[in-house]
Structure formats: structure tokens, C-alpha cells
Design a protein around this motif. Structure first.
Motif, mmCIF file in Angstrom:
data_model
loop_
_atom_site.group_PDB
_atom_site.id
_atom_site.type_symbol
_atom_site.label_atom_id
_atom_site.label_comp_id
_atom_site.label_asym_id
_atom_site.label_seq_id
_atom_site.Cartn_x
_atom_site.Cartn_y
_atom_site.Cartn_z
ATOM 1 N N ILE A 216 -64.183 7.456 -18.918
ATOM 2 C CA ILE A 216 -65.060 8.319 -18.113
ATOM 3 C C ILE A 216 -66.458 7.698 -18.020
ATOM 4 O O ILE A 216 -67.036 7.571 -16.933
ATOM 5 N N GLY A 217 -67.006 7.312 -19.171
ATOM 6 C CA GLY A 217 -68.331 6.692 -19.168
ATOM 7 C C GLY A 217 -68.357 5.385 -18.413
ATOM 8 O O GLY A 217 -69.271 5.120 -17.625
ATOM 9 N N ARG A 218 -67.327 4.569 -18.625
ATOM 10 C CA ARG A 218 -67.296 3.260 -17.972
ATOM 11 C C ARG A 218 -67.209 3.402 -16.460
ATOM 12 O O ARG A 218 -67.823 2.624 -15.706
ATOM 13 N N PHE A 219 -66.465 4.395 -15.973
ATOM 14 C CA PHE A 219 -66.321 4.588 -14.535
ATOM 15 C C PHE A 219 -67.685 4.801 -13.875
ATOM 16 O O PHE A 219 -68.010 4.167 -12.864
ATOM 17 N N GLY A 223 -70.532 1.850 -11.788
ATOM 18 C CA GLY A 223 -71.074 2.020 -10.446
ATOM 19 C C GLY A 223 -72.523 1.579 -10.318
ATOM 20 O O GLY A 223 -73.009 1.349 -9.202
ATOM 21 N N LEU A 224 -73.225 1.449 -11.444
ATOM 22 C CA LEU A 224 -74.625 1.021 -11.431
ATOM 23 C C LEU A 224 -74.773 -0.498 -11.567
ATOM 24 O O LEU A 224 -75.842 -1.045 -11.282
ATOM 25 N N ARG A 225 -73.708 -1.161 -12.010
ATOM 26 C CA ARG A 225 -73.815 -2.578 -12.335
ATOM 27 C C ARG A 225 -73.774 -3.472 -11.100
ATOM 28 O O ARG A 225 -73.237 -3.107 -10.062
ATOM 29 N N THR A 226 -74.349 -4.650 -11.249
ATOM 30 C CA THR A 226 -74.413 -5.603 -10.140
ATOM 31 C C THR A 226 -73.480 -6.790 -10.354
ATOM 32 O O THR A 226 -73.395 -7.671 -9.494
ATOM 33 N N ASP A 227 -72.813 -6.832 -11.494
ATOM 34 C CA ASP A 227 -71.984 -8.007 -11.820
ATOM 35 C C ASP A 227 -70.511 -7.636 -11.959
ATOM 36 O O ASP A 227 -69.756 -8.306 -12.655
ATOM 37 N N SER A 228 -70.101 -6.562 -11.310
ATOM 38 C CA SER A 228 -68.739 -6.068 -11.471
ATOM 39 C C SER A 228 -67.709 -7.081 -10.967
ATOM 40 O O SER A 228 -67.919 -7.766 -9.962
ATOM 41 N N ALA A 238 -63.071 -2.512 -12.842
ATOM 42 C CA ALA A 238 -63.273 -1.662 -14.013
ATOM 43 C C ALA A 238 -63.143 -0.183 -13.666
ATOM 44 O O ALA A 238 -62.658 0.621 -14.468
ATOM 45 N N GLN A 239 -63.578 0.200 -12.471
ATOM 46 C CA GLN A 239 -63.453 1.599 -12.060
ATOM 47 C C GLN A 239 -62.008 1.965 -11.774
ATOM 48 O O GLN A 239 -61.549 3.058 -12.122
ATOM 49 N N VAL A 240 -61.279 1.062 -11.147
ATOM 50 C CA VAL A 240 -59.856 1.297 -10.900
ATOM 51 C C VAL A 240 -59.111 1.417 -12.227
ATOM 52 O O VAL A 240 -58.278 2.317 -12.417
ATOM 53 N N MET A 241 -59.413 0.514 -13.157
ATOM 54 C CA MET A 241 -58.775 0.551 -14.478
ATOM 55 C C MET A 241 -59.138 1.832 -15.215
ATOM 56 O O MET A 241 -58.287 2.464 -15.859
ATOM 57 N N SER A 242 -60.401 2.232 -15.134
ATOM 58 C CA SER A 242 -60.851 3.438 -15.835
ATOM 59 C C SER A 242 -60.128 4.676 -15.328
ATOM 60 O O SER A 242 -59.651 5.496 -16.116
#
Length: 269
Positions: A216-219, A223-228, A238-242
Motif C-alpha cells: 500500500i505504501g509503496r504504491f 507515484g512520487l518518484r522520478t526513477d521508476s 512497482a505500482q503494478v506489482m504492489s
């Protein structure tokens, strides 16, 4: 304007050996996690060396799988820079890759030792999230895993100490300290896991709760990161995995309870 210098990524040098803060911090997280898991395993009647034996396999396999996961999704860069493929001291390991390697290793290890995988996973869950909370400070030292641009006044408004604000000043711009957001989220998760394992949970549910909380936190932080790492131009891996892990873990909790796959309690035999 006062010049702001980043903290040196090198912790110390011993002759030809260079020790980076990144590796030192990751190692500290692993060590504290091992101590915590070993203490809990003794309380639950397991061999006192079981996690030391597990880590002998899990650490190298997890590091390799974490790096492989990262390299695969950054293949366009590493195909042109093959010498950088194993330069993990520069950063570039993915926690989802590490978890995949760790879980597979633990399943095989548990089967060979005749121990419940779910029991080992439950014991290890607080150690995992504590290690992740500590490990994010390795990203801080490398000035990576940060978010988008912000102002210094924004960071000061978060009441952050100067050493964090200054380290978030990268090539003339201040950035969101997403490493810190995730570290704090994981510390909160660590406390929650320590508390809920005292409740009458079924075996496996502490570990599955860890998966849900972290994801939940990682999702949201991702969304704020620039190096996804990106799956497509608009989908962050990472969001798909989360999301997949949240749904999968929740379904597994319900399924295992409904069909009697988890009659033993957390501390049960």
C-alpha cells in the motif's frame, strides 16, 4: 549563494578496499533483521541457527535476483554499459526482485529442513520490513530513489534536519525525500507487525499482512518518484506489482481461512 555539498558515498577505505555507505547500511539492516528473527525463532522452539543457515543462501540469491530484476527493466542502459551490470554499490537493486528470490529460497529451504514455510515467513516479516526501513537510507546516501522537484521551503516545512534537506539538493534542484517517506512507512509497519503477531492470527497471516502494508505504501510513494522502472510509458512496474500483491495476499488470507488451509496459529505447532 552558499555551496551545498552532498555527503560522500564512501564510508571509508582500507587500502584497495572501498566501503560504501550504501552497502554498509544494507548490511546493518540485514544484521538487525537476523538478530530479531533469531530471537523470535528461539521463543517459538525452532533451531537457534535456522535463520543463519537460511541467510547463507537467501542473501546472495536475493541480491542476485534484485539486481537481475532491475537490470532486466533497464536493459536499454545496461546493454550499452555492460561493465555497470554488477555495480550494485552504485545502487540499482529492486526490492520486488529481492523478495522473489528470498521467497523461493525460503520455500526450498523450509521443505528440505522439514519446517513450515509460513512459520518462517511470519517470523521473518518484521525483520524484512525493518531491513527495508533501514536500507532506504542507503538510497539517501546515493541521492537516488527520490521524488520530483520541490523547493527548499517545502522541505523546511516538513521540519527536516538540514543534513536531509541538503542531501536532497541534487545538481541545483531540491527533490522529494521519498526514501524518507518509505522508511517511515516501513517503521510504522514494523511496529504494527510486532503488535499483531500477539493476536490470534493464523499461520502465514503476519507475513501476508506485511505484504499488504508494504505494498500500500509503496504504491502511493512510487507515484512520487522520478526513477521508476516502467512497464509501459504510463505503467510503473512497482505500482503494478504492489496492486497485484495487495490483491493476492488478501485473497490468500480469505482462501486459507475459508478452506481450512491454516488451522495453526502464529505460535502454534
Amino acid at each position: 549563494m552558499e555551496k551545498i555539498e552532498a555527503i560522500d558515498r564512501i564510508a571509508f577505505e582500507l587500502g584497495p578496499i572501498t566501503v560504501y555507505w550504501y552497502g554498509l547500511i544494507i548490511g546493518t539492516g540485514l544484521f538487525l533483521g537476523w538478530l530479531l528473527a533469531t530471537r523470535e525463532s528461539r521463543k517459538l522452539g525452532l533451531d537457534k541457527d535456522i535463520f543463519a543457515d537460511l541467510l547463507l543462501w537467501a542473501i546472495p540469491i536475493s541480491i542476485l535476483s534484485a539486481r537481475l530484476y532491475y537490470v532486466v527493466f533497464k536493459w536499454e542502459y545496461y546493454i550499452d554499459n555492460p561493465s555497470k551490470t554488477f555495480a550494485i554499490w552504485e545502487g540499482g537493486i529492486a526490492i520486488h526482485g529481492a523478495l522473489i528470490g528470498a521467497v523461493i529460497t525460503a520455500i526450498v529451504f523450509a521443505k528440505k529442513r522439514g519446517v513450515s514455510f509460513w512459520k518462517l515467513a511470519d517470523i521473518a516479516a518484521p525483520s524484512l520490513i525493518l531491513g527495508q526501513a533501514i536500507g532506504r537510507w542507503g538510497n539517501f546516501m546515493n541521492q537516488e530513489a527520490h521524488g520530483g522537484e520541490v523547493t527548499r521551503s517545502f522541505l523546511e516545512g516538513l521540519f527536516l534536519p538540514d543534513f536531509i534537506i541538503n542531501q536532497m539538493y541534487i545538481e541545483g534542484t531540491y527533490y522529494h525525500p521519498t526514501f524518507l517517506y518509505e522508511s517511515l512507512w516501513n517503521i510504522a509497519g514494523f511496529v504494527i507487525l510486532i503488535v499483531i503477531r500477539k493476536l490470534p492470527l493464523r499461520r502465514g497471516e503476519v507475513f501476508l499482512s506485511y505484504i499488504i502494508w508494504y505494498s500500500i505504501g509503496r504504491f502511493f510513494i512510487e507515484g512520487l518518484r522520478t526513477d521508476s522502472l516502467m512497464l509501459t510509458e504510463s505503467l510503473r512496474i512497482a505500482q503494478v506489482m504492489s496492486l497485484s500483491l495487495i490483491i493476492g495476499a488478501a485473497v490468500m488470507i480469505v482462501f486459507r481461512r475459508k478452506f481450512g488451509k491454516t488451522n495453526n496459529s502464529y505460535a502454534g505447532g
